[in-house]
Design an enzyme around this catalytic site. Structure first.
Site, PDB file in Angstrom:
ATOM      1  N   GLU A 125      34.031  40.826  53.049  1.00 32.90           N
ATOM      2  CA  GLU A 125      35.108  41.596  52.401  1.00 32.90           C
ATOM      3  C   GLU A 125      35.925  42.360  53.441  1.00 32.90           C
ATOM      4  OE1 GLU A 125      32.329  43.345  49.398  1.00 32.90           O
ATOM      5  OE2 GLU A 125      33.957  42.841  48.007  1.00 32.90           O
ATOM      6  N   GLU A 181      27.106  38.113  46.274  1.00 31.65           N
ATOM      7  CA  GLU A 181      26.671  39.257  45.457  1.00 31.65           C
ATOM      8  C   GLU A 181      26.158  38.869  44.070  1.00 31.65           C
ATOM      9  OE1 GLU A 181      29.239  39.278  47.435  1.00 31.65           O
ATOM     10  OE2 GLU A 181      29.578  41.256  48.322  1.00 31.65           O
TER      11      GLU A 181
END
Ligand code: NAD
Length: 735
Positions: A130, A152
């Site tokens: 990210e 995730e």
């Protein structure tokens, strides 16, 4: 020392290097985020810095992600108003990453910003991808072992540091779906062709190439598409004909796959959908709200705790006795049937020498050819090379000669489930193996202490219980007999570590732990059929709890004759205390009808000629007509859940289980117990022990004593305790 440091070179490039102290791979915690923020502020405000490179101090990797221990505890650390605290913390993270992305440019003209490149030496996962996504250009070293992506969702959360919003806006919702919704990981070459990263370069050139780009990038090169006028989401926004198809389809697919019990996937899709309707900065807020929603759901922390933190602790030997290394060098496997062949494969694949013994050379060879079959499949999928296949097969000696067991430091016995046969092979084997070798049995039903009587070295005798199919199932149950010593436990644990499975260590009692809990699940489902509960309701209730198979399908898969065999043996052992006549009625009847389950193409279900499952067997409804009043879904689900969970509590009460972590991890990996719940003990904690005890009282009154509240649960309910509260010291003793 801090985790991020900034250096400035003579050409005006600020290099921010991430190097988490004391870890082999970078992970982000809250202090490190503050370090990153300070470095970014410093570089952006220094006129001497023309551009920035964010890189890693670790060789071969950028970052492994957020520290899972931090995620699991975020809610508890967020103060009296945890949702508010979480929201503030997440918005702060967005601020830092957005600062990198805007890099000081004028909000109106998009001019005057500093180029920011990310130079990834390799793996970048979760927040480790990210952060790169917030940079203007991503360079990755050509390290084929590196994995890049946003896994995730596998942990029960979703990318909550802008990854969801950025990736879906970069690629479009449809193209981003495998990476966001399935957590798909890619090597650098695949990441480049998918558009996740911009350039793959030789490792030695990584910094030079990033620097060249940073020093030559123009204003236009560093403005993200979503910060430009007229941005349109690739593949169509929700209110476009294409987008409409994507989102309707995705929503149905998620519901089909998760049955509505995994909150993260649904929340992720909501964040993408709602975010796509608003400007980027608002979309980040939307993403943060959904992320907080998921973090506030007890399922996410329970899943992280069981499936990652505790699973890893058990794999690292949390319950290993303190004895010297017992790494297995040569294993002897007795019986080359379904289980023996599988155990031979996983052992040889892990680099262990294997002697595979059966009654006839044919049977032994057939056992070895099972490995060849798996390896051939791997070759056809390009996961295995011919060389690797040859090496693995070379390690397996298939023979009938017990003398070949000489030099084995571990034996795993997987012959017929028969005390006499097992006793005979135990004696024959002990006559030829070194006196310090450990002897393990893979029995699924016979008491270890009983089988140990055939051994002249009972302290070196242990149970190592695999699940079928061995190469796929992740759990191994290690069972200590009454006399089993520490070295045998250590040997079993070291073996399980070598073959990369997850161990639990339990004490010797009927059906050990996993089978003990799964049998009541099956029985409860079967019993409900006899009461006239719709089989469709029973199966769907289980699936809506996240079980891979409903109890009736599971019975067909494991076979009706096995069920009958277990019922007879249990009845013989328990005498008057046996309480399963209702379920036996149906099992014995199907058995007599020759409906043995999938293997005979007939069981609770009908099957076509090719073995494809069809509807329920019509004879079921004739013998057990549907009741006029059907129970509600929750009642059926509670019966199925409590039947298993109470068995787990009794196993803990009786000392069969010594560690609730093992009870939770073992349930999810061993029989697919509702993974979203974190396992039986986590589920009881989510319900709250006072509610759970009340509910058991009600179920016991209506359905019988098998639901009676165990004394331990009653005591905890009275005191308002949770399992992870009461057993916290034990559950973290070696974590
Ligand atoms: P299987 O019938 O497929 O294999 C047993 C093998 O042992 C056969 O190949 C047989 O020829 C061989 N054998 C029998 N007597 C022998 C002897 N005296 N010397 C050498 N070889 C001999 O059975 P399986 O399903 O592989 O089960 C083996 C063991 O594993 C049993 O104890 C069973 O309870 C246990 N187990 C089975 C499962 C399962 O799902 N099938 C799961 C866990 C544990």
């Amino acid at each position: 020392m801090t985790d991020f440091t900034l250096t400035k070179d003579a050409d005006g490039v600020g290099i921010i290097t991430w190097d988490t102290q004391g870890k082999s791979m970078n992970v982000l915690n809250l202090d490190a985020l503050a370090d990153l923020n300070a470095c970014v502020d410093n570089a952006l405000s220094d006129d001497a810095v023309k551009g920035i490179i964010i890189t890693s101090g670790k060789e071969g990797s950028f970052a492994g992600g957020m520290d899972l221990n931090v995620i699991a505890k975020m809610k508890d650390m967020a103060g009296d108003n945890p949702a508010r605290g979480l929201m503030d913390g997440i918005m702060h993270m967005h601020e830092v990453l957005r600062k990198i992305e805007r890099a000081g440019m004028d909000p109106k003209t998009n001019k005057g910003g500093k180029p920011v490149a990310c130079a990834m030496p390799g793996t970048g996962l979760g927040i480790g991808f990210e952060i790169p996504l917030s940079c203007h250009r991503i360079f990755v070293a050509d390290n084929p072992k590196a994995k890049i992506g946003l896994p995730e969702i596998m942990v029960g959360i979703f990318p909550g540091a802008g990854g969801t919003t950025r990736l879906s806006r970069k690629m479009g919702a449809m193209a981003a779906a495998p990476f966001l919704l399935e957590g798909k990981l890619s090597d650098p070459a695949k990441a480049k062709s998918a558009g996740l990263v911009d350039e793959v370069v030789p490792a030695a050139d990584l910094m030079a190439r990033a620097k060249e780009w940073v020093l030559n990038a123009t204003d236009a090169d560093i403005v993200k598409p979503w910060d430009q006028k007229g941005y349109k989401m690739p593949g169509g926004a929700p209110y476009s004909p294409q987008g409409f198809m994507t989102f309707v389809g995705a929503s149905a697919m998620i519901h089909g796959k998760t049955k509505g019990v995994y909150p993260a996937a649904k929340a992720l899709l909501s964040a993408v959908y709602e975010g796509a309707l608003v400007p980027f900065d608002t979309a980040l807020k939307v993403e943060a709200r959904w992320f907080v929603n998921v973090l506030m759901n007890p399922s996410s922390s329970a899943m992280i705790r069981s499936l990652f933190i505790n699973k890893e602790a058990l794999e690292k030997g949390a319950n290993r006795p303190a004895v010297a290394d017992e790494t297995v060098k040569k294993v002897g496997i007795l019986g080359a049937g379904m289980m023996g062949a599988g155990i031979a494969y996983v052992s040889a694949n892990a680099g262990i020498e294997v002697v595979l013994i059966d009654n006839s050379q044919d049977a032994a060879d057939r056992g070895k050819s099972y490995s060849a079959g798996i390896l051939d499949k791997g070759i056809s999928r390009r996961k295995v090379t011919e060389d690797k296949k040859a090496q693995v097969l070379d390690r397996i000696t298939a023979t009938t000669e017990y003398a070949a067991l000489d030099g084995c430091d571990l034996i795993v016995e997987a012959v017929f489930e028969d005390v006499a046969v097992k006793a005979e092979v135990t004696a024959k084997t002990e006559a030829v193996i070194p006196t310090d070798a450990i002897f393990a049995t893979n029995t699924s039903t016979l008491p270890i202490s009983e089988l140990a009587k055939a051994s002249s070295r009972p302290e070196q005798f242990i149970g190592i219980h695999f699940f079928s199919p061995v190469d796929k199932m992740l759990l191994v149950e290690i069972i200590k007999g009454k006399q089993t010593g520490d070295r045998a436990v250590a040997k079993a644990l070291d073996f399980v570590r070598q073959i990369r499975k997850t161990p639990i260590v339990v004490n010797d009692a009927r059906f050990f732990y996993a089978n003990r809990c799964i049998i009541p699940y099956i029985n409860e489902g079967v019993r409900m059929v006899t009461e006239g509960v719709s089989p469709v309701l029973i199966e769907n209730a289980a699936k809506m709890l996240g079980f891979p198979l409903g109890p009736l399908q599971l019975t067909d898969e494991t076979s009706i004759d096995l069920g009958v065999k277990i019922a007879k043996a249990t009845k013989a052992a328990m005498g008057d205390a046996y309480d399963n006549a209702a379920a036996d009625d149906i099992m014995f009847w199907l058995f007599d009808e020759g409906r043995l389950g999938r293997k005979s193409n007939a069981g609770f279900y009908d099957y076509d000629d090719k073995g494809k499952r069809q509807g329920f067997y019509a004879g079921l409804g004739e013998r057990y007509p549907l009741a006029d009043d059907q129970p509600d879904l929750i009642t059926v689900q509670h019966r199925l859940m409590f039947a298993q969970v109470l068995e787990a509590v009794r196993a803990l009460e009786e000392g069969v289980l010594e560690d609730i972590r093992e009870g939770d991890v073992g349930a999810i990996l061993g029989w697919g117990f509702a993974p979203w719940s974190g396992g039986p003990f986590s589920w009881l904690d989510i319900l709250g022990t006072p509610y759970a005890a009340d509910r058991c009282d009600q179920l016991a009154e209506t359905y019988g004593d098998r639901f009676a509240t165990p004394a331990l649960l009653r005591d905890m309910a009275d005191k308002g305790q949770s399992f992870y509260g009461r057993f916290a010291a034990q559950a973290t003793k070696a974590a």
